[in-house]
Design an enzyme around this catalytic site. Sequence first.
Site, PDB file in Angstrom:
ATOM      1  NE  ARG A  55      12.680  -6.407   3.185  1.00 33.22           N
ATOM      2  CZ  ARG A  55      12.593  -6.651   1.892  1.00 33.22           C
ATOM      3  NH1 ARG A  55      13.670  -7.051   1.215  1.00 33.22           N
ATOM      4  NH2 ARG A  55      11.446  -6.516   1.247  1.00 33.22           N
ATOM      5  N   GLY A  80     -10.772   4.241   2.051  1.00 29.37           N
ATOM      6  CA  GLY A  80     -11.673   4.000   0.934  1.00 29.37           C
ATOM      7  C   GLY A  80     -11.469   2.615   0.347  1.00 29.37           C
ATOM      8  CG  ASN A  83      -8.211  -7.667   6.902  1.00 32.19           C
ATOM      9  OD1 ASN A  83      -7.792  -7.867   8.029  1.00 32.19           O
ATOM     10  ND2 ASN A  83      -7.845  -6.604   6.196  1.00 32.19           N
ATOM     11  CD1 TRP A  97      -2.271   1.870   2.334  1.00 30.06           C
ATOM     12  CD2 TRP A  97      -2.697   1.715   0.148  1.00 30.06           C
ATOM     13  NE1 TRP A  97      -3.191   2.840   2.013  1.00 30.06           N
ATOM     14  CE2 TRP A  97      -3.481   2.768   0.669  1.00 30.06           C
ATOM     15  CE3 TRP A  97      -2.794   1.428  -1.218  1.00 30.06           C
ATOM     16  CZ2 TRP A  97      -4.336   3.544  -0.105  1.00 30.06           C
ATOM     17  CZ3 TRP A  97      -3.650   2.196  -1.997  1.00 30.06           C
ATOM     18  CH2 TRP A  97      -4.416   3.236  -1.436  1.00 30.06           C
ATOM     19  CE  LYS A 122     -10.909  -1.902   5.162  1.00 27.98           C
ATOM     20  NZ  LYS A 122      -9.909  -2.677   4.394  1.00 27.98           N
TER      21      LYS A 122
END
Length: 377
Positions: free
Chosen positions: A42, A146, A266, A21, A201
């Site tokens: 790293r 979002g 998830n 992300w 969520k």
Amino acid sequence: MNRRRTPEATTRATIIGAGSWGTTFGKILADGGAQVTMWARRPELALEISEAKRNSNYLPGINLPRTMMATHDLAGALGGADQIYLSVPSQSLRENLKALRPLLAESDAPIVSLMKGVERSSGLRMSQVIEQELNCDPDRIAVASGPNLALEIAREQPTAAVIASSSQDTADAVARTARNRYFRSFVNTDVIGTEFGGVLKNLIAVAIGIVDGVGYGENTKASIITRGLVEMTDFAVANGAKPETLQGLAGLGDLIATCQSPLSRNNTAGRLLGQGYSFQDVIKQMEQTAEGLASVAPVLQLARESEVHMPIVEQVKMVLDGRLDPRDIAPHLTTDDDTPQEERTNHGQADGGGALRRAFQRAFDQFRNGGRGAGRD
């Protein structure tokens, strides 16, 4: 630390964390015209991003913009930054902020959280941890949320997000930077609702993954998603959020994307649980952090303190603890007694589905009009 900038100057953005992300958001910013520096823990990853313009472990097959650079030197990454974005696992945020604090002592740059979680030890949202550890004005802090599955956005599939800050100016400044031909940022000032939408969520997505792993079909999943939105809204509003935020991109939009996509970490974690893997086995198999797993316990603690009933999250916790067979999960069937209940669709209101219809209409109008006439999410 900050330079004085003219309106025409290129925004210098620093992103702390080079996972999927963080790297994707760096691409969003660079494709929108910003000069982006990634900080990677790293050295070899920093070298790959800077030289090969790739992050093969987290975003295989994606070419990164030429204007994106990366470094292992934290002070070097932050030098001259106009905006600072944080994308580290939520449970390690406080530790990372301790290292950032002396380097940001002279900075007034906006600090943007890209994380979706609550701190397990304190139950604090990420913006609260940032404010506490950096001792900074909350008006400098923004959060992004979002329906943002990293690999889809890295492939430049059109999507939208919401930037929230207690300061309208901060939200607007970040949103202007975080937009390009395939990514649009809306704004609001409901930080609480935007953050809790991103957290909650994930928990519903774990439940959807569990029932998917068990082999249950679309009826079960649709029931849980719909009741999950009610659960999310009740919890968020009880903790200070605006109900309409949970019907926007940070709530309903993110819920749909996370529950239905195999790209969701998830959802994947839940599916493994539904297939019979233990919690520890799931942790070992997951190459990236599934924030929902760490957020279950602190969310339930906050729910108890707020006197909010969360049957979906309760049953997810029971599966995680090994106290409930995944095949027995049915939180949408949970009731206090056998008395028929009205369907609440918006923070305790029984309105025959009107809130959900309005949520879908709102999302449709935003995309159709490109945000005109609806400048807030």
